[in-house]
Design an enzyme around this catalytic site. Structure first.
Site, PDB file in Angstrom:
ATOM      1  N   ASP A 433       2.378 -31.913  -6.940  1.00 35.34           N
ATOM      2  CA  ASP A 433       3.738 -31.953  -6.402  1.00 35.34           C
ATOM      3  C   ASP A 433       4.047 -33.396  -6.001  1.00 35.34           C
ATOM      4  O   ASP A 433       3.475 -33.919  -5.038  1.00 35.34           O
ATOM      5  CB  ASP A 433       3.821 -31.024  -5.188  1.00 35.34           C
ATOM      6  CG  ASP A 433       5.240 -30.894  -4.632  1.00 35.34           C
ATOM      7  OD1 ASP A 433       6.085 -31.747  -4.946  1.00 35.34           O
ATOM      8  OD2 ASP A 433       5.485 -29.941  -3.863  1.00 35.34           O
ATOM      9  N   HIS A 434       4.963 -34.026  -6.718  1.00 37.53           N
ATOM     10  CA  HIS A 434       5.226 -35.451  -6.505  1.00 37.53           C
ATOM     11  C   HIS A 434       5.990 -35.715  -5.207  1.00 37.53           C
ATOM     12  O   HIS A 434       6.183 -36.867  -4.820  1.00 37.53           O
ATOM     13  CB  HIS A 434       6.006 -36.019  -7.693  1.00 37.53           C
ATOM     14  CG  HIS A 434       5.659 -37.445  -8.009  1.00 37.53           C
ATOM     15  ND1 HIS A 434       4.832 -38.213  -7.219  1.00 37.53           N
ATOM     16  CD2 HIS A 434       6.020 -38.248  -9.043  1.00 37.53           C
ATOM     17  CE1 HIS A 434       4.705 -39.424  -7.738  1.00 37.53           C
ATOM     18  NE2 HIS A 434       5.420 -39.480  -8.854  1.00 37.53           N
TER      19      HIS A 434
END
Length: 463
Positions: A433-434
């Site tokens: 998850d950036h």
């Protein structure tokens, strides 16, 4: 969850078994009309949120009717079976003798329970916070009833000054599985009863009430019905595991900005270590395979890079850092894909981790994975290599920050010590998850896993 339709007939409703869905599919009926049932007897098996769950009936009686056949998807709160309880024990203790009209009037004056109705009727001690209106003539009998109930369930006659919350075994087991302390649960049943629904309400936050649209949408003309060739196409209803998986994956893909990185690594030494561990007496009888060492490598990489083990709290705009690792393992089952997790995997030794993996896989294949086993995961591994696939771009399990895909391990030409030699090679893919894992952190985690699998002695030096 029951309602009275006649003087002696009770309707048992489809309960919410705790996964937060609004429907369940009836997989199998264990009883038929005319069968005698007892309190706590399992009457059917249902499937919802990737788990098959057996439902017990909360009273004695004779089955009057089954309202739905097997294979039917039923909304939570819908009656599914009718039971004549005329010959069975009443689930509620009677009050002191009084005119016939008074119980009805008292029942009408009592406040209606909020939220969902109870699933099973258990037993508990009334607390001072109970908001039920006391009935006339019942003051002298309630303590006696409470004492008799406690005697029946606990096996002794003396009532402690501060007795522990009481519930039937199925309710206690449910509370244990969901991690709910019964002492913190507010009972809603008769005389302070703690029910299954009370436990569900304590374990699951209530969803927000939907807001009504300000302007009604304009009516849309119905689309023309498409025709299909039944001989050339088959239409399969989306329900059960497939529906739950689809909902979770769409929610994850369109909520968390995914980034996937790849690395190809020589795992020849890891494969040799696997063979050596199979001969080790400490590992006898345990499931020893490459996945075991890959899981251990990921746990060590998380220990070296703890910020990757976190989740995004959109409501509070916070990053929740986890100081524990519940390691999810994606498992393909006859009912579809599920992701049970090993609780506190970071604390386990290699033999303990092997035992936990073995139990997880066997339970999943038997279709007996509980809802609690699929909740609370922090990081997941998916082994697509078992299907001969080199790698993939896995989608995050909702609420997690990273997922590691492991490709097939194949003999390939590889430059080793300056010479091209056949080596066992695999490709790893890490999706993260950036929003909370930037490229540097994700790269470090993936590089650490690869380095350990290339030189498994790092399991000792880095751990």
């Amino acid at each position: 969850m029951t309602t009275m339709t006649e003087a002696s007939v009770r309707e048992f409703k489809m309960p919410d078994v705790g996964e937060g869905l609004t429907e369940a599919e009836i997989l199998k009926w264990y009883v038929q009309p005319g069968d005698t049932v007892t309190d706590g007897q399992v009457v059917c098996e249902v499937e919802t949120a990737k788990a098959a769950v057996e439902l017990p009936i909360p009273y004695d009686g004779v089955v009057r009717a089954l309202h739905f056949p097997e294979g039917t998807t039923v909304d939570v709160g819908t009656a599914i079976i009718a039971v004549d309880v005329a010959g069975g024990a009443a689930p509620e203790a009677p009050a002191a003798e009084q005119p016939k009209a008074e119980p009805v009037a008292a029942a009408e004056e009592e406040p209606k329970p909020q939220g969902r109705q109870p699933v099973l009727v258990g037993y508990g001690v009334a607390t001072s916070s109970t908001k039920r209106r006391p009935r006339k003539g019942a003051e002298a009998t309630v303590p006696a009833v409470a004492q008799a109930i406690q005697t029946e369930l606990n096996g002794h006659g003396a009532v402690a000054e501060k007795p522990r919350p009481l519930a039937k075994p199925p309710v206690r087991k449910l509370a244990k599985d969901l991690g709910v302390d019964l002492a913190t649960v507010t009972p809603s049943g008769p005389e302070g009863i703690i029910t299954r629904e009370d436990v569900h309400a304590a374990a699951t936050p209530k969803p927000a009430e939907p807001t009504a649209p300000a302007v009604a949408a304009a009516p849309v003309a119905p689309a023309p019905v498409a025709s299909y060739d039944g001989a050339r196409e088959t239409r399969v209803p989306v329900k059960g595991v497939r529906k739950a998986t689809a909902t979770a994956m769409v929610g994850s893909a369109f909520t968390a900005p995914h980034v996937t990185e790849f690395v190809t690594v020589d795992v020849t030494r890891t494969m040799k270590l696997v063979e050596e561990l199979k001969q080790d007496k400490e590992m006898q009888g345990l499931r020893v395979n490459p996945l075991l060492l890959i899981a251990k490598a990921l746990l060590v990489a998380i220990k070296r890079n703890p910020d990757v083990n976190a989740s995004w709290d959109e409501a509070n705009q916070e990053i929740v850092q986890k100081h524990y690792v519940n390691l999810g393992i994606a498992a393909a089952t006859p009912r579809g894909l599920i992701v049970p997790n090993i609780k506190d995997a970071h604390e386990k030794t290699l033999p303990q981790l092997a035992a936990a993996l073995g139990d997880l896989v066997s339970t999943a294949r038997e279709g007996k994975t509980s809802p609690a086993a699929m909740q609370g995961g922090t990081v997941t591994i998916t082994n697509v290599g078992v299907f001969g696939v080199d790698t993939g771009t896995p989608i995050l399990n909702p609420g997690e920050s990273a997922i590691l895909a492991v490709g097939a391990i194949k003999l390939q030409p590889w430059v080793h010590k300056g010479k091209v030699k056949p080596r066992q090679v695999t490709t790893l893919a890490l999706s993260f998850d950036h929003r909370l894992v930037d490229g540097e952190l994700g790269s470090k985690v993936l590089a650490d896993v690869a380095a350990i699998l290339e030189q498994p002695k790092r399991l000792i030096t880095w751990a």
